[in-house]
Design a protein around this motif. Structure first.
Motif, PDB file in Angstrom:
ATOM      1  N   GLY A  52       5.181 -34.081  20.248  1.00 31.34           N
ATOM      2  CA  GLY A  52       5.546 -32.833  19.523  1.00 31.34           C
ATOM      3  C   GLY A  52       6.931 -32.902  19.082  1.00 31.34           C
ATOM      4  N   VAL A  53       7.860 -34.062  19.312  1.00 30.70           N
ATOM      5  CA  VAL A  53       9.137 -34.022  18.904  1.00 30.70           C
ATOM      6  C   VAL A  53       9.343 -35.010  17.816  1.00 30.70           C
ATOM      7  N   GLY A  54      10.190 -34.494  16.588  1.00 29.77           N
ATOM      8  CA  GLY A  54      10.427 -35.291  15.551  1.00 29.77           C
ATOM      9  C   GLY A  54      11.783 -35.264  15.388  1.00 29.77           C
ATOM     10  N   MET A  55      12.506 -36.012  14.576  1.00 26.50           N
ATOM     11  CA  MET A  55      13.797 -36.038  14.538  1.00 26.50           C
ATOM     12  C   MET A  55      14.218 -36.192  12.854  1.00 26.50           C
ATOM     13  N   PRO A  56      14.475 -35.036  12.251  1.00 28.87           N
ATOM     14  CA  PRO A  56      14.666 -34.926  10.789  1.00 28.87           C
ATOM     15  C   PRO A  56      16.313 -35.302  10.625  1.00 28.87           C
ATOM     16  N   VAL A  57      16.774 -35.984   9.654  1.00 24.78           N
ATOM     17  CA  VAL A  57      17.918 -36.316   9.184  1.00 24.78           C
ATOM     18  C   VAL A  57      18.553 -35.264   8.798  1.00 24.78           C
ATOM     19  N   LEU A  58      20.062 -34.702   9.353  1.00 20.48           N
ATOM     20  CA  LEU A  58      20.607 -33.601   8.889  1.00 20.48           C
ATOM     21  C   LEU A  58      21.860 -33.946   8.048  1.00 20.48           C
ATOM     22  N   ASP A  59      22.217 -35.169   8.018  1.00 26.64           N
ATOM     23  CA  ASP A  59      23.512 -35.653   7.482  1.00 26.64           C
ATOM     24  C   ASP A  59      23.516 -37.133   7.294  1.00 26.64           C
ATOM     25  N   MET A  60      24.089 -37.727   6.267  1.00 25.34           N
ATOM     26  CA  MET A  60      23.886 -39.284   6.163  1.00 25.34           C
ATOM     27  C   MET A  60      25.175 -39.556   5.113  1.00 25.34           C
ATOM     28  N   SER A  61      25.813 -40.512   5.540  1.00 26.08           N
ATOM     29  CA  SER A  61      26.923 -41.195   4.720  1.00 26.08           C
ATOM     30  C   SER A  61      26.765 -42.732   4.654  1.00 26.08           C
ATOM     31  N   VAL A  62      26.869 -43.262   3.512  1.00 22.00           N
ATOM     32  CA  VAL A  62      26.720 -44.902   3.174  1.00 22.00           C
ATOM     33  C   VAL A  62      27.880 -45.331   2.461  1.00 22.00           C
ATOM     34  N   LYS A  63      28.454 -46.511   2.729  1.00 23.27           N
ATOM     35  CA  LYS A  63      29.482 -47.037   2.326  1.00 23.27           C
ATOM     36  C   LYS A  63      29.190 -48.474   1.973  1.00 23.27           C
ATOM     37  N   TYR A  64      29.068 -48.725   0.430  1.00 25.64           N
ATOM     38  CA  TYR A  64      28.689 -50.054   0.099  1.00 25.64           C
ATOM     39  C   TYR A  64      30.137 -50.845  -0.198  1.00 25.64           C
ATOM     40  N   LEU A  65      30.200 -51.995   0.662  1.00 24.02           N
ATOM     41  CA  LEU A  65      31.115 -52.883   0.805  1.00 24.02           C
ATOM     42  C   LEU A  65      31.022 -54.254  -0.395  1.00 24.02           C
ATOM     43  N   ALA A  66      29.733 -54.652  -0.320  1.00 23.70           N
ATOM     44  CA  ALA A  66      29.656 -55.875  -1.158  1.00 23.70           C
ATOM     45  C   ALA A  66      27.938 -55.780  -1.224  1.00 23.70           C
ATOM     46  N   PRO A  67      27.318 -56.276  -2.296  1.00 23.77           N
ATOM     47  CA  PRO A  67      25.842 -56.651  -2.686  1.00 23.77           C
ATOM     48  C   PRO A  67      25.048 -57.395  -1.607  1.00 23.77           C
ATOM     49  N   ALA A  68      23.875 -56.888  -1.287  1.00 24.92           N
ATOM     50  CA  ALA A  68      22.902 -57.940  -0.581  1.00 24.92           C
ATOM     51  C   ALA A  68      22.108 -58.342  -1.957  1.00 24.92           C
ATOM     52  N   ARG A  69      21.648 -59.713  -1.743  1.00 21.63           N
ATOM     53  CA  ARG A  69      20.695 -60.157  -2.973  1.00 21.63           C
ATOM     54  C   ARG A  69      19.339 -60.485  -2.331  1.00 21.63           C
ATOM     55  N   TYR A  70      18.435 -60.617  -3.262  1.00 19.19           N
ATOM     56  CA  TYR A  70      17.265 -61.222  -3.021  1.00 19.19           C
ATOM     57  C   TYR A  70      17.206 -62.120  -1.975  1.00 19.19           C
ATOM     58  N   ASP A  71      16.493 -62.334  -1.057  1.00 12.29           N
ATOM     59  CA  ASP A  71      16.224 -63.246   0.025  1.00 12.29           C
ATOM     60  C   ASP A  71      17.104 -63.526   0.983  1.00 12.29           C
ATOM     61  N   ASP A  72      18.318 -62.519   0.970  1.00  9.98           N
ATOM     62  CA  ASP A  72      19.311 -62.492   1.887  1.00  9.98           C
ATOM     63  C   ASP A  72      18.696 -62.196   3.276  1.00  9.98           C
TER      64      ASP A  72
END
Length: 138
Positions: A52-72
């Motif tokens: 009976g317990v869930g965990m909704p996301v209240l806040d999120m931050s993302v920092k992109y430093l370099a790309p990931a590529r296919y098959d990494d």
């Protein structure tokens, strides 16, 4: 502090026209790390929801430093930096196969009664599992 690492490979469907992992996939990668960390603790997210317990996301931050590529092959390190109460803070560090840090993020989730939609405290079962990671070594 609690940490857990998982690995996942960037699939073709995860990439954009340039061959980079599409930026919108990173929150999904975070979710995969969260679900697998709960499973490794012995309390699968599915069981928490069934109680009976869930965990909704209240806040999120993302920092992109370099790309990931296919098959990494990516390593996602999840960190819970402090003992949760009604909210739980997660930090993420994503590295590529060379060990280069390519992404960092943070999410804050709340514990919620799935029937009422009201906030609740962390389930006792989870608290008992996490306490050893936050006790001072004597």
């Amino acid at each position: 502090m609690y940490t857990h690492e998982i690995q996942l490979r960037v699939r073709y469907a995860d990439t954009d026209k340039m061959g980079f992992a599409y930026y919108g996939n990173y929150p999904r990668y975070y979710e995969i790390a969260r679900v697998e960390s709960f499973r490794s603790l012995g309390y699968p997210y599915k069981e928490m929801e069934e109680s009976g317990v869930g965990m909704p996301v209240l806040d999120m931050s993302v920092k992109y430093l370099a790309p990931a590529r296919y098959d990494d092959l990516l390593t996602i390190k999840l960190i819970i930096p402090e003992m949760p109460r009604a909210r739980m803070r997660f930090l993420y560090e994503i590295s590529n196969e060379e060990g280069k840090l390519i992404n960092t993020g943070e999410t804050i989730l709340a514990f919620m009664n799935l029937e009422t939609g009201r906030p609740v405290k962390m389930p006792d079962r989870m608290q008992k599992m996490l306490i050893p990671f936050f006790q001072d070594p004597a």
